[in-house]
Design a protein around this motif. Structure first.
Motif, PDB file in Angstrom:
ATOM      1  N   LEU A  59      37.755  31.213  35.937  1.00  0.00           N
ATOM      2  CA  LEU A  59      37.130  32.218  36.306  1.00  0.00           C
ATOM      3  C   LEU A  59      37.622  33.638  35.941  1.00  0.00           C
ATOM      4  CD1 LEU A  59      37.071  31.315  40.129  1.00  0.00           C
ATOM      5  CD2 LEU A  59      35.245  30.618  38.570  1.00  0.00           C
ATOM      6  N   GLY A  60      36.781  34.678  35.678  1.00  0.00           N
ATOM      7  CA  GLY A  60      37.487  35.672  35.366  1.00  0.00           C
ATOM      8  C   GLY A  60      36.592  36.764  34.955  1.00  0.00           C
ATOM      9  N   GLU A  61      36.866  38.013  35.100  1.00  0.00           N
ATOM     10  CA  GLU A  61      35.871  39.052  34.749  1.00  0.00           C
ATOM     11  C   GLU A  61      35.993  39.722  33.197  1.00  0.00           C
ATOM     12  OE1 GLU A  61      39.992  41.084  35.646  1.00  0.00           O
ATOM     13  OE2 GLU A  61      38.819  39.252  36.439  1.00  0.00           O
ATOM     14  N   PRO A  62      35.023  40.085  32.507  1.00  0.00           N
ATOM     15  CA  PRO A  62      34.831  40.532  31.309  1.00  0.00           C
ATOM     16  C   PRO A  62      35.949  41.842  30.948  1.00  0.00           C
ATOM     17  CG  PRO A  62      32.850  41.185  32.119  1.00  0.00           C
ATOM     18  CD  PRO A  62      33.701  40.256  33.134  1.00  0.00           C
ATOM     19  N   GLY A  63      35.804  42.647  31.858  1.00  0.00           N
ATOM     20  CA  GLY A  63      36.538  43.917  31.539  1.00  0.00           C
ATOM     21  C   GLY A  63      37.614  44.309  32.676  1.00  0.00           C
ATOM     22  N   GLN A  64      38.574  44.902  32.243  1.00  0.00           N
ATOM     23  CA  GLN A  64      39.777  45.352  33.373  1.00  0.00           C
ATOM     24  C   GLN A  64      39.138  46.296  34.361  1.00  0.00           C
ATOM     25  OE1 GLN A  64      43.413  46.410  31.338  1.00  0.00           O
ATOM     26  NE2 GLN A  64      44.289  46.830  33.397  1.00  0.00           N
ATOM     27  N   GLY A  65      39.357  46.342  35.567  1.00  0.00           N
ATOM     28  CA  GLY A  65      39.039  46.971  36.734  1.00  0.00           C
ATOM     29  C   GLY A  65      39.628  46.738  37.973  1.00  0.00           C
ATOM     30  N   PRO A  66      39.434  47.064  38.916  1.00  0.00           N
ATOM     31  CA  PRO A  66      40.215  46.968  40.135  1.00  0.00           C
ATOM     32  C   PRO A  66      40.122  45.390  40.696  1.00  0.00           C
ATOM     33  CG  PRO A  66      37.926  48.496  40.581  1.00  0.00           C
ATOM     34  CD  PRO A  66      38.025  48.023  39.122  1.00  0.00           C
ATOM     35  N   ALA A  67      41.355  45.089  41.325  1.00  0.00           N
ATOM     36  CA  ALA A  67      41.288  43.929  41.817  1.00  0.00           C
ATOM     37  C   ALA A  67      40.267  43.465  42.883  1.00  0.00           C
ATOM     38  CB  ALA A  67      42.665  43.579  42.600  1.00  0.00           C
ATOM     39  N   GLU A  68      39.611  44.426  43.555  1.00  0.00           N
ATOM     40  CA  GLU A  68      38.581  44.085  44.568  1.00  0.00           C
ATOM     41  C   GLU A  68      37.335  43.451  43.711  1.00  0.00           C
ATOM     42  OE1 GLU A  68      40.266  46.846  44.455  1.00  0.00           O
ATOM     43  OE2 GLU A  68      41.368  46.585  46.337  1.00  0.00           O
TER      44      GLU A  68
ATOM     45  N   ILE B 297      37.768  39.943  42.349  1.00  0.00           N
ATOM     46  CA  ILE B 297      37.748  38.908  43.117  1.00  0.00           C
ATOM     47  C   ILE B 297      36.401  38.740  43.583  1.00  0.00           C
ATOM     48  CG2 ILE B 297      38.078  38.335  45.649  1.00  0.00           C
ATOM     49  CD1 ILE B 297      40.990  40.007  45.351  1.00  0.00           C
ATOM     50  N   ALA B 298      35.476  39.713  43.817  1.00  0.00           N
ATOM     51  CA  ALA B 298      34.022  39.334  43.935  1.00  0.00           C
ATOM     52  C   ALA B 298      33.337  38.812  42.738  1.00  0.00           C
ATOM     53  CB  ALA B 298      33.438  40.904  44.422  1.00  0.00           C
ATOM     54  N   LEU B 299      33.464  39.209  41.878  1.00  0.00           N
ATOM     55  CA  LEU B 299      33.067  38.527  40.660  1.00  0.00           C
ATOM     56  C   LEU B 299      33.442  36.991  40.520  1.00  0.00           C
ATOM     57  CD1 LEU B 299      31.150  38.647  38.138  1.00  0.00           C
ATOM     58  CD2 LEU B 299      33.263  39.285  36.654  1.00  0.00           C
ATOM     59  N   CYS B 300      34.676  36.533  40.878  1.00  0.00           N
ATOM     60  CA  CYS B 300      35.188  35.407  40.779  1.00  0.00           C
ATOM     61  C   CYS B 300      34.587  34.535  41.822  1.00  0.00           C
ATOM     62  CB  CYS B 300      36.782  35.337  40.692  1.00  0.00           C
ATOM     63  SG  CYS B 300      37.528  35.807  39.343  1.00  0.00           S
ATOM     64  N   ARG B 301      34.215  34.972  42.912  1.00  0.00           N
ATOM     65  CA  ARG B 301      33.502  34.522  44.104  1.00  0.00           C
ATOM     66  C   ARG B 301      32.120  34.151  43.507  1.00  0.00           C
ATOM     67  NH1 ARG B 301      33.977  33.470  49.585  1.00  0.00           N
ATOM     68  NH2 ARG B 301      32.169  32.500  50.409  1.00  0.00           N
ATOM     69  N   GLN B 302      31.474  35.105  43.080  1.00  0.00           N
ATOM     70  CA  GLN B 302      30.238  34.865  42.550  1.00  0.00           C
ATOM     71  C   GLN B 302      30.150  33.698  41.426  1.00  0.00           C
ATOM     72  OE1 GLN B 302      28.403  38.487  40.828  1.00  0.00           O
ATOM     73  NE2 GLN B 302      28.723  39.376  42.573  1.00  0.00           N
ATOM     74  N   GLN B 303      30.984  33.810  40.395  1.00  0.00           N
ATOM     75  CA  GLN B 303      31.259  32.488  39.484  1.00  0.00           C
ATOM     76  C   GLN B 303      31.381  31.096  40.182  1.00  0.00           C
ATOM     77  OE1 GLN B 303      34.303  34.244  37.179  1.00  0.00           O
ATOM     78  NE2 GLN B 303      32.819  34.967  35.507  1.00  0.00           N
ATOM     79  N   LEU B 304      32.316  31.257  41.142  1.00  0.00           N
ATOM     80  CA  LEU B 304      32.471  30.092  42.051  1.00  0.00           C
ATOM     81  C   LEU B 304      31.550  29.402  42.768  1.00  0.00           C
ATOM     82  CD1 LEU B 304      34.546  27.773  42.886  1.00  0.00           C
ATOM     83  CD2 LEU B 304      35.390  29.579  44.805  1.00  0.00           C
ATOM     84  N   ASP B 305      30.858  30.290  43.484  1.00  0.00           N
ATOM     85  CA  ASP B 305      29.661  29.899  44.053  1.00  0.00           C
ATOM     86  C   ASP B 305      28.634  29.189  43.395  1.00  0.00           C
ATOM     87  OD1 ASP B 305      30.342  30.469  46.880  1.00  0.00           O
ATOM     88  OD2 ASP B 305      29.656  32.710  46.558  1.00  0.00           O
ATOM     89  N   ALA B 306      28.543  29.947  42.106  1.00  0.00           N
ATOM     90  CA  ALA B 306      27.340  29.208  41.207  1.00  0.00           C
ATOM     91  C   ALA B 306      27.735  27.901  40.550  1.00  0.00           C
ATOM     92  CB  ALA B 306      27.002  30.532  39.921  1.00  0.00           C
TER      93      ALA B 306
ATOM     94  N   ASP C  82      26.048  28.638  30.418  1.00  0.00           N
ATOM     95  CA  ASP C  82      25.501  29.422  31.745  1.00  0.00           C
ATOM     96  C   ASP C  82      26.058  28.617  32.678  1.00  0.00           C
ATOM     97  OD1 ASP C  82      23.807  27.286  31.885  1.00  0.00           O
ATOM     98  OD2 ASP C  82      22.240  28.336  30.932  1.00  0.00           O
ATOM     99  N   ASP C  83      25.505  29.378  33.994  1.00  0.00           N
ATOM    100  CA  ASP C  83      25.895  28.921  35.333  1.00  0.00           C
ATOM    101  C   ASP C  83      25.519  27.619  35.568  1.00  0.00           C
ATOM    102  OD1 ASP C  83      27.209  31.380  35.679  1.00  0.00           O
ATOM    103  OD2 ASP C  83      25.455  32.121  36.868  1.00  0.00           O
ATOM    104  N   VAL C  84      24.310  27.354  35.066  1.00  0.00           N
ATOM    105  CA  VAL C  84      23.649  25.965  35.415  1.00  0.00           C
ATOM    106  C   VAL C  84      24.541  24.905  34.720  1.00  0.00           C
ATOM    107  CG1 VAL C  84      21.651  24.388  35.077  1.00  0.00           C
ATOM    108  CG2 VAL C  84      21.464  26.737  35.830  1.00  0.00           C
ATOM    109  N   GLN C  85      25.024  24.982  33.558  1.00  0.00           N
ATOM    110  CA  GLN C  85      25.635  24.016  32.573  1.00  0.00           C
ATOM    111  C   GLN C  85      26.857  24.072  33.084  1.00  0.00           C
ATOM    112  OE1 GLN C  85      25.094  26.244  28.782  1.00  0.00           O
ATOM    113  NE2 GLN C  85      23.672  24.842  28.120  1.00  0.00           N
ATOM    114  N   ILE C  86      27.684  24.971  33.600  1.00  0.00           N
ATOM    115  CA  ILE C  86      28.898  24.800  34.187  1.00  0.00           C
ATOM    116  C   ILE C  86      29.167  23.975  35.341  1.00  0.00           C
ATOM    117  CG2 ILE C  86      30.902  26.333  35.245  1.00  0.00           C
ATOM    118  CD1 ILE C  86      30.096  28.474  32.752  1.00  0.00           C
ATOM    119  N   ALA C  87      27.994  24.335  36.196  1.00  0.00           N
ATOM    120  CA  ALA C  87      27.779  23.678  37.579  1.00  0.00           C
ATOM    121  C   ALA C  87      27.579  22.032  37.249  1.00  0.00           C
ATOM    122  CB  ALA C  87      26.650  24.315  38.272  1.00  0.00           C
ATOM    123  N   GLY C  88      27.008  21.990  36.268  1.00  0.00           N
ATOM    124  CA  GLY C  88      26.665  20.549  36.035  1.00  0.00           C
ATOM    125  C   GLY C  88      27.932  19.910  35.521  1.00  0.00           C
TER     126      GLY C  88
END
Length: 265
Positions: A134-143, A146-155, A112-118
């Motif tokens: 970083l990466g999204e589970p399903g195919q969709g728009p680039a925007e 990018i938004a999901l990757c930003r959330q993953q990076l922040d966490a 999870d996010d806590v373990q990955i951050a550790g």
């Protein structure tokens, strides 16, 4: 250390046996020793073998500019953590990189996010360059990607920020739907997302470079041009000759004007 123009990484996952890993490493080391782009530092190559193969792989690449790292590490530096490998030990062995947060670790091992951050904090704390997937589970728009990757990076940066750590982080953009697929994600999509990831800044005392993974192979880097900072390779680098082709592509790209292929903001 100055960052290279192009970064190439290879994770061997669990595909190779022990002897196969050593034979492949010796072949790649022979290529690296005589390749001008590797020797000059314009192209950086890092290799992530299985844990048991780390000592002989480090030995195989001794005297080259290739950096060896691990596919995982513990979020703790020592203690009663059966089966885990610490960043302290990896650094002591001579490793330079540690992969963190791969989609397979998230999916099959419930990271999870806590373990990955550790784990990211443990990498930086021990002088290892994190390769943060970083990466999204399903195919969709680039925007959306990018938004999901930003959330993953922040966490993923939470604990590193709390510990007031700093350093360089490689962001390996790997859309989960492209991992193990017959081909990579579409070229324009990769370029747009990686361009978006390059804009991440102000997230602490960190610098970032962006590479693409997910069924990456020969030809992709030439097509993407300067829209990406390199590739994170898997099974399409299992033949040393194929990896040599990709290194040659990276060398050619490193001689091009750096921003020539980037879309205008």
């Amino acid at each position: 250390m100055a960052q290279p123009r192009i970064t190439l990484g290879v994770s061997l996952k669990m595909y190779f046996g022990y002897q196969q890993t050593l034979a492949w490493s010796q072949e790649v080391a022979a290529i690296a020793r005589v390749h001008p782009a590797i020797e000059s530092g314009e192209v950086r190559l890092f290799i992530l073998p299985s844990f048991p193969a780390l000592p002989p792989v480090l030995e195989a690449f001794a005297g080259t500019k290739v950096v060896v790292g691990a596919q995982d590490l513990s979020w703790e530096d020592n203690g009663a953590w059966t089966g885990e490998v610490s960043g302290v030990m990896l650094a002591e062995m001579g490793c330079g990189y540690a992969e963190v947060g791969h989609a397979e670790r998230r999916r099959y091992f419930a990271e999870d996010d806590v373990q990955i951050a550790g784990k990211l904090a443990a990498s930086l704390r021990n002088g290892l360059t994190p390769v943060l997937c970083l990466g999204e589970p399903g195919q969709g728009p680039a925007e959306a990607a990018i938004a999901l990757c930003r959330q993953q990076l922040d966490a993923s940066l939470n604990q590193a920020r709390e510990q007031q750590l700093s350093g360089h982080i490689i962001l390996a953009y790997e859309p989960q739907w492209a991992i193990g697929a017959a081909t990579s994600a579409p070229d324009d999509f990769i370029g747009e997302v990686c361009h978006g990831l390059r804009q991440f800044s102000g997230l602490g005392n960190f610098t970032f470079s962006v590479i693409y993974g997910g069924s990456a192979g020969p030809g992709l880097l030439s097509r993407l041009g300067n829209r990406v900072g390199g590739l994170f390779l898997g099974r399409f680098a299992h033949q040393s000759s194929a990896l040599k082709t990709i290194i040659d592509e990276a060398a050619a790209l490193s001689r091009q004007p750096q921003e020539a292929s980037w879309p205008q903001a």
